[in-house]
Design an enzyme around this catalytic site. Structure first.
Site, PDB file in Angstrom:
ATOM      1  NE  ARG A 145      -7.341  -2.914  -4.894  1.00  0.00           N
ATOM      2  CZ  ARG A 145      -6.908  -3.754  -5.818  1.00  0.00           C
ATOM      3  NH1 ARG A 145      -7.642  -4.019  -6.867  1.00  0.00           N
ATOM      4  NH2 ARG A 145      -5.739  -4.335  -5.692  1.00  0.00           N
TER       5      ARG A 145
ATOM      6  CD  GLN B  43     -11.577 -10.660  -3.863  1.00  0.00           C
ATOM      7  OE1 GLN B  43     -11.928 -11.799  -4.152  1.00  0.00           O
ATOM      8  NE2 GLN B  43     -10.463 -10.388  -3.203  1.00  0.00           N
TER       9      GLN B  43
ATOM     10  CG  ASP C 137     -13.043  -5.327  -8.572  1.00  0.00           C
ATOM     11  OD1 ASP C 137     -13.188  -4.351  -9.338  1.00  0.00           O
ATOM     12  OD2 ASP C 137     -11.964  -5.630  -8.034  1.00  0.00           O
TER      13      ASP C 137
ATOM     14  CB  SER D 156     -11.433  -7.371 -10.891  1.00  0.00           C
ATOM     15  OG  SER D 156     -10.505  -6.826  -9.995  1.00  0.00           O
TER      16      SER D 156
ATOM     17  CE1 TYR E  27      -5.911  -1.044  -8.539  1.00  0.00           C
ATOM     18  CE2 TYR E  27      -6.735   0.055  -6.571  1.00  0.00           C
ATOM     19  CZ  TYR E  27      -6.971  -0.673  -7.737  1.00  0.00           C
ATOM     20  OH  TYR E  27      -8.242  -1.006  -8.081  1.00  0.00           O
TER      21      TYR E  27
END
Lengths: 383, 383
Positions: free
Chosen positions: A120, A125, A128, A131, A227
């Protein structure tokens, strides 16, 4: 130059790991791309569009000739066993402890890169998948609710008077929850939301929704990596009690709470559902990982009699919300895949597996015959 | 004081002509309200909520005791024949030339007030059921499209890149079309629209959409009362030719064109549908009045092979879009009914039928044993 391939995914999966526009960028980067005929059909990307983008569309992929195999659903052990020694797979691999698949991969010294293991970090990103697919799922959850609700989401204004907007509650405000809030707000609903991570209050307010404070302190809600963590039973009971009046007043409840690697938390009891007005709609995005809502069933609509009488509450168990938006969900998935491929290309364009890169190291579920944990340490296979 | 009643509507109708909040206002105005048990069930208004609002909920309404009967679907001749002499009905009555119903009404000197005959004046807007139900239909059309589209409506932004918004075309921009534009825009789509009334260009732009100019002159498109008129065949062909490229580029096409009292105009041919991309969605709100789109079927999804190959275009024939939003559609309908009832109350609170009121005169399909035209002139019954 690497040979990169995408198979036709097994039904009911509708997504595909490479789309034509991403094939184009891989080909321009010097790679050869093989696509199994029909791989994109369910996502409305047809064979011709792959060919036009520079892919070789073939009836069956010779796995022994592939350097990198991109996939959406976990590959069966038989497919892993037919890959060439030292090949790389990129995709979703849960459950990550499937001994048969791990053994097949290790026997061929396959590097399985699992999106579930992506670190993470901000650099990660762009890869990801969890996501990008959660974005699709959160959007989709609102549409599924709106199309079942016997009411408008927005305020309806007529010369004879107005009808107030629908009241939407969202539980769990990760990517899916934030997208659900944004979509419900776009459609004109009044939205309130809760997540047990204390940071979430500000995120909820930043997208224009009201934060429901359930009175937990910070240490109770935040786990590793930002999380949410599992709550103890006393905290979980307090959370349910605090949420109950908000849920009873809602026209739509959308739940998106997940705890990585664990069964989804039970946030809403059958009594809390029954306390809603007849005609109300509940969408449980966690239905296939245990369910946030008691009584939800993946892929099904369940009619729960309202304890107020006069009808039922509809509980929708969304099983694969991102797959219901296959064209764009695949497009985002493929962009994520291409960004991982970029990490695997050495100076001369050949395939490399740089384990000194924290992203590759984190994602590598297997490498060079060994199963690895998140920190890259060898894991002893279960007996 | 009048006795006002609402029956349980025959399936598949889900709406109801009176809802509890409107019952409350009628009771406060001094009326007695009778509601048939279960009348609101499908719209999620239960018997108890009517009782709480002051209605008498009864297993069967004695029609001979009713002054004003409010209804959604046209009343059968048998029901009209059982009303007391001189009673009033308020509701939808199409087709307006049903001889059996007209004869039954005239035999009992019933005043049938038909919403289809409401004058298009600003004072009448508060009673405009066609508009309030079109509002629900336009909203609903967008949801039905969005839930079938394999793509996002809004621009989707992720760290790996963006996916552009969906491209929505709306044909016919009355109340339903404008609401469809507004809803699609809320959801983040790029919207363009056309209507043959020249005034519509400004309306389209005022709700943030792009107007598609098909090059018709003003006299060709505008009929009486501000409604669209039928086009001659040459103008219709020019319109289709001008629309074709816009439709071919659309992800979603929503058609809402209606010409009062006539078959809906055919705006889109089968070839124009087939020219759309696989995965695209067409929603025809005029499916049950002849269809704006060739091949649409009321209440069905039709898969039309795309001439580009690789899949199908989904053509959705919405049969009763407002009935799919029964709670709020009934609420708006009931407010419209209550505003008509207010015209029928004399100084002492008793039922009157003021034919000197242009709204009552326009709506009165029958009165005192005579069938009337829009101008209030007696119509000779067909032989």
């Amino acid at each position: 130059m690497s040979i990169i391939a995408a198979p036709r995914e097994p039904a009911p999966e509708t997504r595909v790991a490479l789309v034509p526009e991403v094939v184009g960028s891989l080909v321009r980067a010097g790679h050869r791309v093989l696509v199994e005929s029909g791989a994109g059909t369910a996502a409305h990307h047809d064979d011709d569009s792959y060919t036009d983008a520079g892919a070789e569309v073939i009836p069956a992929i010779d796995l022994a000739a592939v350097d990198i195999l991109a996939h959406v659903t976990p590959l069966p052990a038989t497919a892993l066993g037919r890959l060439r020694e030292g090949a790389v797979t990129i995709g979703l691999d849960a459950p990550l402890d499937d001994d048969e698949r791990l053994a097949a991969a290790n026997a061929r010294r396959i590097t399985m890169l699992a999106f579930e293991r992506l670190p993470r970090t901000s650099r990660a990103q762009a890869m990801d998948v969890l996501s990008s697919q959660a974005l699709a799922a959160g959007y989709r959850a609102v549409l599924e609710a709106a199309v079942r609700l016997p009411r408008f989401f927005p305020l309806a204004m007529t010369a004879a008077g107005t009808v107030p907007p629908a009241n939407v509650v969202v539980l769990g405000v990760g990517v899916a929850g934030l997208q659900a809030i944004a979509t419900a707000r776009r459609l004109g609903a009044k939205v309130s939301a809760n997540d047990i991570r204390p940071d979430s209050a500000e995120e909820v307010r930043s997208v224009g929704a009201t934060f429901i404070d359930v009175g937990l302190d910070a240490a109770e809600g935040t786990g590793s990596g930002g999380y949410a963590r599992s709550l103890g039973s006393s905290a979980a009971e307090r959370q349910q009690a605090a949420l109950a009046p908000h849920i009873a007043a809602a026209d739509v409840l959308i739940t998106t709470a997940a705890v990585p690697g664990r069964r989804a938390p039970r946030l809403v009891t059958a009594d809390m559902v029954a306390a809603m007005r007849p005609g109300s709609v509940v969408v449980d995005l966690a239905a296939s990982t245990g369910g946030n809502v008691e009584g939800s069933m993946p892929g099904m609509d369940i009619a729960v009699p309202s304890s107020r009488g006069g009808g039922t509450v509809t509980v929708v168990g969304l099983a694969s919300a991102a797959s219901d938006l296959p064209t764009d969900a695949s497009r985002l998935f493929a962009k994520n895949v291409a960004n991982v491929v970029a990490l695997l290309t050495g100076n001369d364009g050949a395939l490399v597996v740089p384990l000194d890169d924290d992203i590759v190291a984190g994602m590598a579920l297997t490498h060079d015959g060994v199963t690895r944990d998140r920190e890259g340490r060898p894991v002893t296979a279960a007996a």
